[in-house]
Design an enzyme around this catalytic site. Structure first.
Site, PDB file in Angstrom:
ATOM      1  N   GLY A  11       0.828  -1.201   0.000  1.00  0.00           N
ATOM      2  CA  GLY A  11       0.000   0.000   0.000  1.00  0.00           C
ATOM      3  C   GLY A  11       0.861   1.249   0.000  1.00  0.00           C
ATOM      4  O   GLY A  11       2.088   1.182  -0.104  1.00  0.00           O
ATOM      5  N   ALA A  37       7.053   7.626 -12.641  1.00  0.00           N
ATOM      6  CA  ALA A  37       6.329   8.811 -12.153  1.00  0.00           C
ATOM      7  C   ALA A  37       6.584  10.001 -13.066  1.00  0.00           C
ATOM      8  O   ALA A  37       7.689  10.218 -13.540  1.00  0.00           O
ATOM      9  CB  ALA A  37       6.752   9.157 -10.737  1.00  0.00           C
ATOM     10  N   HIS A  51      15.695  12.511  -5.198  1.00  0.00           N
ATOM     11  CA  HIS A  51      15.725  11.040  -5.109  1.00  0.00           C
ATOM     12  C   HIS A  51      16.740  10.452  -6.083  1.00  0.00           C
ATOM     13  O   HIS A  51      17.460   9.518  -5.768  1.00  0.00           O
ATOM     14  CB  HIS A  51      14.338  10.459  -5.397  1.00  0.00           C
ATOM     15  CG  HIS A  51      13.396  10.608  -4.247  1.00  0.00           C
ATOM     16  ND1 HIS A  51      12.031  10.454  -4.383  1.00  0.00           N
ATOM     17  CD2 HIS A  51      13.608  10.897  -2.940  1.00  0.00           C
ATOM     18  CE1 HIS A  51      11.451  10.650  -3.211  1.00  0.00           C
ATOM     19  NE2 HIS A  51      12.380  10.922  -2.321  1.00  0.00           N
ATOM     20  N   ALA A  53      19.424  11.885  -7.257  1.00  0.00           N
ATOM     21  CA  ALA A  53      20.782  12.153  -6.759  1.00  0.00           C
ATOM     22  C   ALA A  53      21.129  11.199  -5.605  1.00  0.00           C
ATOM     23  O   ALA A  53      22.245  10.661  -5.546  1.00  0.00           O
ATOM     24  CB  ALA A  53      20.890  13.612  -6.309  1.00  0.00           C
ATOM     25  N   ARG A  55      19.945   8.196  -5.083  1.00  0.00           N
ATOM     26  CA  ARG A  55      20.180   6.854  -5.620  1.00  0.00           C
ATOM     27  C   ARG A  55      21.533   6.778  -6.324  1.00  0.00           C
ATOM     28  O   ARG A  55      22.224   5.773  -6.228  1.00  0.00           O
ATOM     29  CB  ARG A  55      19.063   6.470  -6.600  1.00  0.00           C
ATOM     30  CG  ARG A  55      17.809   5.934  -5.942  1.00  0.00           C
ATOM     31  CD  ARG A  55      16.891   5.292  -6.968  1.00  0.00           C
ATOM     32  NE  ARG A  55      16.603   6.210  -8.056  1.00  0.00           N
ATOM     33  CZ  ARG A  55      15.574   7.057  -8.074  1.00  0.00           C
ATOM     34  NH1 ARG A  55      14.732   7.109  -7.065  1.00  0.00           N
ATOM     35  NH2 ARG A  55      15.381   7.844  -9.094  1.00  0.00           N
TER      36      ARG A  55
END
Lengths: 173, 173, 173
Positions: A11, A37, A51, A53, A55
């Site tokens: 979820g 996304a 996000h 950067a 990763r």
């Protein structure tokens, strides 16, 4: 299918993404993050860049494809890689928002999987079918498409997990 | 953490409360029921009083605290007791309704747990993230706060259960 | 209870119906499909007729009863049969839409089960309690009735499964 296939279902804020990242790194292979996304405002664009950067600092390559996921997988899921797709359910929503025919695109995705991809794949999916029937017609259609897609993917996956409060429960595998 | 910690997760009318009560009694210790619900009308006040009387008949002490849960736990979770918190998710909702900053309060709660409480704790949480994304912005924020809190608690708990139709499934432990 | 009783719980498009059919056929016995859905327009009537024809081709007898499920079960659940009820949650919704008192009808259903039916029963239920609290009062009442019914049925069932992405997880049995 030549590479391994895992489906991680959960979820909102269930910790499914963190679990999927851990599994992908555990499997080894060059980690590729295939993001579906589509940032729709500046705040989201900033968050996505942050996000990406983060990763990158942890060794991931990020690829973005909101619509033509079958083509992106065919291109990116090459030998020696582990591709994490985040997430399948968002992709279905994107198709609907852009008025693309959903079921033919799902069929293309499944045909690609059935033909066999060289990379290992970790697919993240958002379970959205366990609440009250939504009054909104498009939300109902979205729920139906997503549920059918998850079933098709789970049938093909060697490993299926349901993430609850950050903890993976084994559904299959 | 000195005492034991269990997290019982479930949907509406899933039987999670009954399961949590059974686990707390099974663990022994003086049973204390820490209720976070805030009665907002006479009907609910009556129902709450009835439940309190029922529990008293079964040996429970009831304490009510809708907002300052960290302080209530520090005060009540003393040695020899088993404290059941019903429920964490309602507490998050109360903070939002009263315009309190949610994440700092969650951080206080977790700091208290990490410092160690003498009592055994059984925490009940309402899983709300498995339906369609709500259109209401506050509902989305609530879902995000609750989901993150559940993950933090599950990481600290020795036992996590998902209650389905009254039956506990072991998630962890 | 003389025959076996299984409860198959899942979300929308979770594959719960397909799983229930497979279990019923696996149990053997003359397969009877007790449908509770009430077609409310021509499109749905056509779809229902198509499903009925499909099932007939696979050896099923179909019986329809949207409201008096206790009587239908007493009549149909005879020795040598395996009766699949699809689905319990829809039945609860039908009672509400037709302004029938829900809890007395549930009590009648449970009394019938407790008295013992000769057939094996596979009951399908739709889990609707894992999303955000619905704003609609009737939806909240529906969720409460359904959740309580599922708990009562699970307590009586020898086998309870939660279907996730088409894969059954054992909850009990």
């Amino acid at each position: 299918m030549r590479g391994r296939l895992a489906l991680i279902v959960g979820g909102a804020r269930s910790g499914k993404s963190r679990r999927a990242e851990a599994l992908a790194l555990d499997w080894g292979g060059e980690p590729v993050y295939l993001a579906t996304a589509e940032p729709f405002d500046d705040e989201m664009r900033e968050r996505v860049a942050q996000h990406r950067a983060d990763r990158q600092g942890r060794g991931w390559v990020t690829v973005e494809e909101p619509l033509d996921l079958p083509a992106a997988l065919a291109r990116e899921a090459t030998a020696g890689r582990t591709v994490l797709v985040e997430c399948l359910t968002t992709w279905v929503g994107n198709l609907m928002v852009h008025d693309r025919p959903v079921e033919p695109e799902i069929a293309r995705l499944l045909a690609g999987l059935d033909q066999g991809l060289a990379a290992d794949l970790v697919l993240v999916a958002n379970e959205v079918g366990l609440g009250i029937v939504p009054e909104n017609r498009m939300a109902r259609a979205f729920r139906d498409h997503a549920g059918r897609l998850h079933q098709e993917l789970a049938a093909r996956a060697g490993r299926v997990e349901l993430v609850v409060a950050g903890i993976p429960m084994t559904v299959k595998g």
